[in-house]
Motif scaffolding. Structure first.
Motif, PDB file in Angstrom:
ATOM      1  N   CYS A 300     -45.489  24.637   1.785  1.00  0.00           N
ATOM      2  CA  CYS A 300     -45.195  24.251   2.949  1.00  0.00           C
ATOM      3  C   CYS A 300     -44.609  22.523   2.604  1.00  0.00           C
ATOM      4  CB  CYS A 300     -46.210  24.134   3.899  1.00  0.00           C
ATOM      5  SG  CYS A 300     -46.512  25.652   4.613  1.00  0.00           S
ATOM      6  N   GLY A 301     -45.310  21.783   1.742  1.00  0.00           N
ATOM      7  CA  GLY A 301     -45.009  20.558   1.282  1.00  0.00           C
ATOM      8  C   GLY A 301     -43.631  20.425   0.855  1.00  0.00           C
ATOM      9  N   VAL A 302     -43.101  21.171  -0.017  1.00  0.00           N
ATOM     10  CA  VAL A 302     -41.921  21.179  -0.745  1.00  0.00           C
ATOM     11  C   VAL A 302     -40.815  21.116   0.454  1.00  0.00           C
ATOM     12  CG1 VAL A 302     -41.189  23.602  -1.184  1.00  0.00           C
ATOM     13  CG2 VAL A 302     -40.676  21.752  -2.973  1.00  0.00           C
ATOM     14  N   PHE A 303     -40.889  21.418   1.383  1.00  0.00           N
ATOM     15  CA  PHE A 303     -39.975  21.759   2.739  1.00  0.00           C
ATOM     16  C   PHE A 303     -39.917  20.261   3.514  1.00  0.00           C
ATOM     17  CE2 PHE A 303     -40.017  25.690   0.971  1.00  0.00           C
ATOM     18  CZ  PHE A 303     -38.748  26.194   0.930  1.00  0.00           C
ATOM     19  N   VAL A 304     -40.735  19.279   3.175  1.00  0.00           N
ATOM     20  CA  VAL A 304     -41.219  18.018   3.808  1.00  0.00           C
ATOM     21  C   VAL A 304     -40.047  16.970   2.920  1.00  0.00           C
ATOM     22  CG1 VAL A 304     -42.673  16.444   4.417  1.00  0.00           C
ATOM     23  CG2 VAL A 304     -43.298  18.771   4.820  1.00  0.00           C
ATOM     24  N   ALA A 520     -41.833  20.299  10.092  1.00  0.00           N
ATOM     25  CA  ALA A 520     -41.244  19.826   8.798  1.00  0.00           C
ATOM     26  C   ALA A 520     -39.941  19.058   9.133  1.00  0.00           C
ATOM     27  CB  ALA A 520     -41.146  20.718   7.804  1.00  0.00           C
ATOM     28  N   ALA A 521     -39.156  19.701  10.026  1.00  0.00           N
ATOM     29  CA  ALA A 521     -37.896  18.994  10.081  1.00  0.00           C
ATOM     30  C   ALA A 521     -38.017  17.557  11.051  1.00  0.00           C
ATOM     31  CB  ALA A 521     -37.152  20.077  11.217  1.00  0.00           C
ATOM     32  N   LEU A 522     -38.846  17.437  11.618  1.00  0.00           N
ATOM     33  CA  LEU A 522     -39.208  15.967  12.095  1.00  0.00           C
ATOM     34  C   LEU A 522     -39.011  14.955  11.200  1.00  0.00           C
ATOM     35  CD1 LEU A 522     -42.250  16.460  14.810  1.00  0.00           C
ATOM     36  CD2 LEU A 522     -39.722  16.545  15.059  1.00  0.00           C
ATOM     37  N   ALA A 523     -39.472  15.291   9.895  1.00  0.00           N
ATOM     38  CA  ALA A 523     -39.479  14.147   8.814  1.00  0.00           C
ATOM     39  C   ALA A 523     -37.964  14.095   8.414  1.00  0.00           C
ATOM     40  CB  ALA A 523     -40.191  14.725   7.508  1.00  0.00           C
ATOM     41  N   GLU A 524     -37.037  14.881   8.885  1.00  0.00           N
ATOM     42  CA  GLU A 524     -35.547  14.581   8.626  1.00  0.00           C
ATOM     43  C   GLU A 524     -34.996  13.685   9.814  1.00  0.00           C
ATOM     44  OE1 GLU A 524     -33.079  17.121   6.314  1.00  0.00           O
ATOM     45  OE2 GLU A 524     -34.594  18.694   7.282  1.00  0.00           O
ATOM     46  N   ASN A 625     -36.254  26.347   7.211  1.00  0.00           N
ATOM     47  CA  ASN A 625     -37.644  26.124   6.489  1.00  0.00           C
ATOM     48  C   ASN A 625     -38.597  27.349   6.591  1.00  0.00           C
ATOM     49  OD1 ASN A 625     -36.785  23.387   6.109  1.00  0.00           O
ATOM     50  ND2 ASN A 625     -37.848  22.674   7.864  1.00  0.00           N
ATOM     51  N   ALA A 626     -38.438  27.878   7.566  1.00  0.00           N
ATOM     52  CA  ALA A 626     -39.383  28.986   7.742  1.00  0.00           C
ATOM     53  C   ALA A 626     -38.984  30.047   6.880  1.00  0.00           C
ATOM     54  CB  ALA A 626     -39.650  29.755   9.271  1.00  0.00           C
ATOM     55  N   LEU A 627     -37.720  30.343   6.658  1.00  0.00           N
ATOM     56  CA  LEU A 627     -37.283  31.454   6.064  1.00  0.00           C
ATOM     57  C   LEU A 627     -37.270  31.088   4.410  1.00  0.00           C
ATOM     58  CD1 LEU A 627     -33.925  32.624   7.601  1.00  0.00           C
ATOM     59  CD2 LEU A 627     -36.050  33.897   7.721  1.00  0.00           C
ATOM     60  N   GLY A 628     -37.201  29.721   4.146  1.00  0.00           N
ATOM     61  CA  GLY A 628     -37.224  29.271   2.613  1.00  0.00           C
ATOM     62  C   GLY A 628     -38.715  29.419   2.243  1.00  0.00           C
ATOM     63  N   GLN A 629     -39.711  28.907   3.294  1.00  0.00           N
ATOM     64  CA  GLN A 629     -41.182  28.802   2.676  1.00  0.00           C
ATOM     65  C   GLN A 629     -41.466  30.326   2.433  1.00  0.00           C
ATOM     66  OE1 GLN A 629     -43.368  26.343   5.254  1.00  0.00           O
ATOM     67  NE2 GLN A 629     -43.468  27.968   6.778  1.00  0.00           N
ATOM     68  N   LYS A 630     -41.002  31.206   3.273  1.00  0.00           N
ATOM     69  CA  LYS A 630     -41.665  32.637   3.232  1.00  0.00           C
ATOM     70  C   LYS A 630     -41.071  33.156   2.154  1.00  0.00           C
ATOM     71  CE  LYS A 630     -44.379  35.475   4.744  1.00  0.00           C
ATOM     72  NZ  LYS A 630     -45.520  34.860   5.181  1.00  0.00           N
ATOM     73  N   LEU A 631     -39.736  33.142   1.706  1.00  0.00           N
ATOM     74  CA  LEU A 631     -39.108  33.584   0.464  1.00  0.00           C
ATOM     75  C   LEU A 631     -40.142  33.026  -0.609  1.00  0.00           C
ATOM     76  CD1 LEU A 631     -37.264  35.523  -0.804  1.00  0.00           C
ATOM     77  CD2 LEU A 631     -35.706  33.512  -0.873  1.00  0.00           C
ATOM     78  N   VAL A 632     -39.992  31.924  -0.797  1.00  0.00           N
ATOM     79  CA  VAL A 632     -40.933  31.228  -1.829  1.00  0.00           C
ATOM     80  C   VAL A 632     -42.295  31.699  -2.139  1.00  0.00           C
ATOM     81  CG1 VAL A 632     -41.733  29.067  -2.723  1.00  0.00           C
ATOM     82  CG2 VAL A 632     -39.467  29.149  -1.852  1.00  0.00           C
ATOM     83  N   GLN A 633     -42.971  31.745  -1.174  1.00  0.00           N
ATOM     84  CA  GLN A 633     -44.499  32.499  -0.950  1.00  0.00           C
ATOM     85  C   GLN A 633     -44.311  33.805  -1.357  1.00  0.00           C
ATOM     86  OE1 GLN A 633     -46.196  33.930   2.229  1.00  0.00           O
ATOM     87  NE2 GLN A 633     -48.023  34.404   1.208  1.00  0.00           N
ATOM     88  N   ARG A 738     -33.729  23.399   1.119  1.00  0.00           N
ATOM     89  CA  ARG A 738     -34.550  22.169   1.454  1.00  0.00           C
ATOM     90  C   ARG A 738     -33.928  21.223   2.408  1.00  0.00           C
ATOM     91  NH1 ARG A 738     -35.673  18.834  -2.071  1.00  0.00           N
ATOM     92  NH2 ARG A 738     -37.808  18.064  -1.257  1.00  0.00           N
ATOM     93  N   LEU A 739     -34.703  20.738   3.337  1.00  0.00           N
ATOM     94  CA  LEU A 739     -34.269  19.576   4.225  1.00  0.00           C
ATOM     95  C   LEU A 739     -32.767  19.971   4.574  1.00  0.00           C
ATOM     96  CD1 LEU A 739     -34.891  16.856   1.494  1.00  0.00           C
ATOM     97  CD2 LEU A 739     -36.624  17.966   3.005  1.00  0.00           C
ATOM     98  N   PRO A 740     -32.701  20.784   5.389  1.00  0.00           N
ATOM     99  CA  PRO A 740     -31.341  21.374   6.032  1.00  0.00           C
ATOM    100  C   PRO A 740     -30.651  20.279   6.991  1.00  0.00           C
ATOM    101  CG  PRO A 740     -33.022  22.182   7.097  1.00  0.00           C
ATOM    102  CD  PRO A 740     -33.565  21.498   6.182  1.00  0.00           C
ATOM    103  N   LEU A 741     -31.176  19.546   7.685  1.00  0.00           N
ATOM    104  CA  LEU A 741     -30.564  18.350   8.495  1.00  0.00           C
ATOM    105  C   LEU A 741     -29.888  17.373   7.492  1.00  0.00           C
ATOM    106  CD1 LEU A 741     -33.223  18.170  11.194  1.00  0.00           C
ATOM    107  CD2 LEU A 741     -31.002  19.319  11.405  1.00  0.00           C
ATOM    108  N   GLY A 742     -30.604  17.101   6.705  1.00  0.00           N
ATOM    109  CA  GLY A 742     -29.902  16.050   5.715  1.00  0.00           C
ATOM    110  C   GLY A 742     -28.946  16.728   4.945  1.00  0.00           C
ATOM    111  N   LEU A 743     -28.956  17.882   4.584  1.00  0.00           N
ATOM    112  CA  LEU A 743     -27.923  18.597   3.959  1.00  0.00           C
ATOM    113  C   LEU A 743     -26.581  18.625   4.804  1.00  0.00           C
ATOM    114  CD1 LEU A 743     -26.887  20.423   1.752  1.00  0.00           C
ATOM    115  CD2 LEU A 743     -27.683  22.305   2.963  1.00  0.00           C
ATOM    116  N   GLU A 744     -26.798  18.693   6.055  1.00  0.00           N
ATOM    117  CA  GLU A 744     -25.831  19.178   6.998  1.00  0.00           C
ATOM    118  C   GLU A 744     -25.158  17.615   7.177  1.00  0.00           C
ATOM    119  OE1 GLU A 744     -24.820  20.585  11.588  1.00  0.00           O
ATOM    120  OE2 GLU A 744     -26.945  19.981  10.995  1.00  0.00           O
ATOM    121  N   ALA A 745     -25.827  16.717   7.307  1.00  0.00           N
ATOM    122  CA  ALA A 745     -25.426  15.284   7.729  1.00  0.00           C
ATOM    123  C   ALA A 745     -24.679  14.908   6.384  1.00  0.00           C
ATOM    124  CB  ALA A 745     -26.279  14.438   7.935  1.00  0.00           C
ATOM    125  N   SER A 746     -24.958  15.224   5.131  1.00  0.00           N
ATOM    126  CA  SER A 746     -24.198  14.744   3.969  1.00  0.00           C
ATOM    127  C   SER A 746     -22.941  15.530   3.708  1.00  0.00           C
ATOM    128  CB  SER A 746     -25.122  14.927   2.674  1.00  0.00           C
ATOM    129  OG  SER A 746     -25.710  16.047   2.470  1.00  0.00           O
TER     130      SER A 746
END
Length: 802
Positions: A300-304, A520-524, A625-633, A738-746
């Motif tokens: 979970c932490g790697v998606f923050v 986790a998205a709040l951190a973005e 994030n939910a799909l990412g952390q689920k696939l990773v786990q 990871r960090l999809p909002l930042g990815l979109e913004a960039s």
């Protein structure tokens, strides 16, 4: 039973929470669905006979029988037959540390102890300080009179001592027809006392601070045999493949217990052991590992986004929420040690005094009354014990193996309380003189209780800066997990504990994986969230700052949520924080404010619409994030567990909210569509998550995923990709965003690519069914992430032979 049990460990597990409304028979009915989903084994909550009306099974009253409320042994055997026919395994949760004594008549062992005292054949089964006098049973009401008025309510009913709905035995020869109930009570081997006396005076060890759960001495061979006989009978018949051991840190000798269990059971064993960040289980324990809270923190932490730390810390400080986690944690642990666990601290000090050693300041005075206040040197010893228990860097040290953790606790305690240096030195010397003795053992047993109650159940409800990190086994002071740390820990798990369980949601998590993923998205977007919280708090802020910030995060993280669910959660959170109210010292005025808050907020149309709009703003990122952390786990090292219902979006909060019934009918319908080749959109149905789960679980079941190799993307958005390869030939690759909002913004992925491991064969994405075109005749493949992740924010790649 003719079928051969599947090999250990399972490829994956699916956790089912059994209860009277969902029994062993019901579990058998969903077994086919779970097999088709891809689960390797069904993982059951405790199934031995529990207290009447139990909804979770951890309050066992009879370890020799399968619960009739769950269908009894016949239903258990039918479930095993069903699973064996499907080629699936079965894992069972067991509870060796304690038994329920809430209803004494339901627990034959405890009833016998109450009736016969030290002469009971079960007197040694429970961890009772018999030298302190009669067994104290804290059940009486207390209106400030110490329970004196309640004693007048005692009656004799059918040869038993009665206090309203409670029934207690009368020892042979101590009661006769017409006797005064109070006189009969005074002749017993137990004393009914005020419920308020339990925390400070109880003379039997509990599970944490729960007086209705009495600790069991499984370190004794005969007690182990009696408490585990039924479980080991299943094992001997080939009817259980794995055991999940609840709360081993409460045991006298967890390592010794693990070795004894291993000598009797050859299957998969995992321990519900909470690890501090970076800690590993003791290497000498013959188990597969833990139940996975360490992996939960890492995944979970790697998606923050770490860039959210400063703004969210600033918001917390502005609102009056504490931002120094160590200070909050120390305060909470110390408070727990000196209040709700004071009885345990006093018992430890009593062990030290009984050794007839003279501590600094002179020999402690004797106390014939276990409830008498300490004084002089005895008080200093109790203070030193409490400070030491609050100072452990881990939940528990395991002497002599964990000497480093012990030394660190002594050092920390001395730094925090220099005035206790002499008492701490004395305590340290006595423990080191006999690292396997009772004093060392009781301190170690109690340290885990102090850490759990002080940190998880108190500090995590006060330090609410960013509650996505406030999880069992979490480290809220560390704002997320860098990818480098994630890869290092995953590689370490593969090398040292490849058969440990991994988890994202459990019956003990404080919020589900999907709530944490959205939070986790709040951190973005910390600035946007801070502005929203300021607006909302001006309109309907709670008067206690920590709960106020927790409430808004909870509302956004679990939106949409009913007022009833939110009310129940906040009532529990307020009591756990112990700031303005608590379980033992309620504040009715503040509780009314908390109780009315959900309706006030949800009935405010303008504010409710504002909250809904903000939830919409981050919902897509949360799903990513939910799909990412689920696939990773599901693809990382370890044996992944899927908590019931979490194959779809599941926005649950702490228990009992996370034990709500699962709608398997809806899940069956979606699974059938997926089996027909449907590629669902990432939408409100959650079918995309089930698609990821099903695909990954089937891959795990069909292939032996060994090894671990981090993969690095290259290009302008490389930091937004998390990828690794599994398999002996590195022929399975998991990719997450990871960090999809930042990815979109960039500007998105742009020219970012992911070089895949070289080798012969063609790569395919199992989630989309598409083949990846190689870049050269020798098979070297470097897909552009904008193309690879155009349909889903994750990919699961398999290299197939040409």
């Amino acid at each position: 039973m003719t079928q051969t049990p599947p090999s250990s460990p399972p490829s994956s597990t699916y956790r089912l929470q059994l209860r009277p409304g969902f029994t062993l028979t019901d579990a058998a009915e969903v077994a086919d669905y779970l097999r088709r989903l891809g689960a390797g084994a069904v993982y059951l909550s405790p199934i031995l006979t529990a207290a009447p009306g139990s909804t979770h099974g951890y309050d066992v009253v009879d370890p020799t029988r399968v619960s009739d409320a769950l269908g009894g042994d016949a239903a258990r055997r039918e479930l095993v037959e069903r699973l064996r026919g499907l080629g699936m395994g079965i894992v069972v949760d067991i509870v060796p540390n304690h038994m329920s004594v809430a209803a004494p008549e339901a627990n034959p062992w405890w009833w016998d102890v109450l009736e016969h005292g030290r002469r009971s054949r079960y007197a040694g089964h429970f961890d009772v300080d018999w030298a302190s006098g009669p067994l104290l049973v804290p059940v009486l009401a207390d209106d400030g009179d110490g329970g004196a008025a309640a004693l007048q309510e005692l009656t004799i009913d059918d040869g038993r001592l009665a206090y309203f709905e409670h029934r207690f035995p009368i020892a042979p020869g101590t009661g006769a027809s017409g006797d005064d109930p109070g006189e009969v009570h005074r002749r017993q081997h137990y004393r009914l006392v005020s419920w308020r006396r339990g925390d400070a005076e109880l003379n039997y060890r509990r599970f944490f601070d729960i007086a209705t759960l009495a600790a069991v001495r499984v370190e004794e061979p005969d007690v182990f045999a009696e408490t585990h006989g039924e479980i080991l009978r299943w094992a001997a018949a080939g009817e259980v493949d794995g055991l999940r051991v609840d709360h081993p840190d409460g045991l006298c000798d967890p390592g010794g217990y693990a070795r004894r269990l291993r000598s009797a059971f050859g299957g998969w064993i995992v321990l519900e052991k909470i690890l501090a960040a970076g800690e590993s289980p003791p290497a000498s324990w013959p188990v597969a590992g833990t139940t996975g809270y360490d992996a939960l923190r890492e995944v979970c932490g790697v998606f923050v986004d770490p860039d959210g730390c400063a703004p969210l810390t600033g918001l917390a400080a502005e609102l009056g929420v504490p931002t120094d986690f160590e200070a909050v944690q120390n305060e909470c642990r110390r408070a727990v040690a000196t209040t709700v666990l004071a009885a345990e601290v006093r018992r430890i000090a009593g062990v030290l005094e009984s050794e007839e050693a003279e501590p600094p300041g002179g020999a402690p005075p004797e106390r014939s009354d276990p409830g008498a206040p300490a004084s002089g040197a005895s008080e200093r010893i109790e203070e030193a014990v409490a400070e030491l228990l609050a100072a452990f860097p881990v939940y528990r040290s395991y002497l002599p193996e964990g000497e480093g953790h012990w030394s660190e606790a002594v050092r920390r305690a001395g730094e925090r309380r220099p005035d206790l240096a002499g008492a701490l030195e004395f305590l340290d010397a006595r423990v080191r003189a006999d690292a396997r003795g009772e004093l060392a053992r009781r301190i170690q047993q109690t340290s885990g209780m102090v850490v759990a109650k002080g940190t998880e159940d108190t500090a995590f409800y006060r330090y609410t800066r960013f509650v996505a990190l406030n999880e069992v086994g979490g480290a809220p002071e560390r704002f997320g997990v860098p990818p480098e740390e994630f890869h290092a820990r995953a590689a370490e798990r593969e090398a040292s504990w490849p058969r440990a369980m991994t988890a994202l949601s459990t019956h003990d998590t404080k919020r589900s994986e999907d709530v944490r993923a959205r939070l986790a998205a709040l951190a973005e977007v910390p600035g946007e969230f801070a502005g929203a919280v300021r607006r909302w708090s001006r309109e309907h802020g709670l008067s206690e700052p920590s709960l106020n910030l927790l409430a808004w995060q909870t509302l956004v993280g679990a939106w949409p949520i009913s007022a009833a669910r939110l009310r129940g959660y906040l009532a529990k959170a307020a009591k756990e924080a112990k700031l303005r109210t608590s379980w033992v010292d309620p504040d009715p005025v503040f509780e009314e404010e908390v109780d009315s808050w959900p309706e006030r907020v949800l009935s405010d149309a303008e504010l409710s619409a504002d909250v809904a709009a903000f939830a919409d703003r981050i919902r897509g990122a949360g799903r990513c994030n939910a799909l990412g952390q689920k696939l990773v786990q599901l693809t990382a090292p370890g044996v992944p567990d899927l908590y019931q219902g979490s194959e779809l979006w599941e926005l649950s909060l702490v228990d009992p909210d996370n034990r709500r019934p699962v709608d398997f009918a809806v899940r069956r319908v979606l699974l059938e569509r997926l089996e027909g080749g449907w590629l669902p959109r990432v939408d409100a149905t959650g079918a995309a998550k089930m698609h990821v789960v099903r695909t990954a679980l089937h891959l795990r079941r069909d292939r032996d995923l060994t090894g671990y190799r981090p993969l690095a993307a290259a290009g302008p958005a490389a930091r937004h990709a998390l990828a690794f390869a599994r398999g002996a030939a590195h022929d399975v690759v998991a990719v997450a965003t990871r960090l999809p909002l930042g990815l979109e913004a960039s500007g998105g992925w742009r020219d970012t690519v992911l070089p895949l491991p070289s080798g012969s064969g063609r790569w395919s994405d199992l989630l989309t069914g598409r083949d990846l075109a190689p870049d050269s005749p020798d098979g070297y493949t470097t897909p552009r992430l904008s193309e690879l992740l155009d349909r889903y924010p994750v990919a699961l790649l398999l290299r197939r032979p040409d």
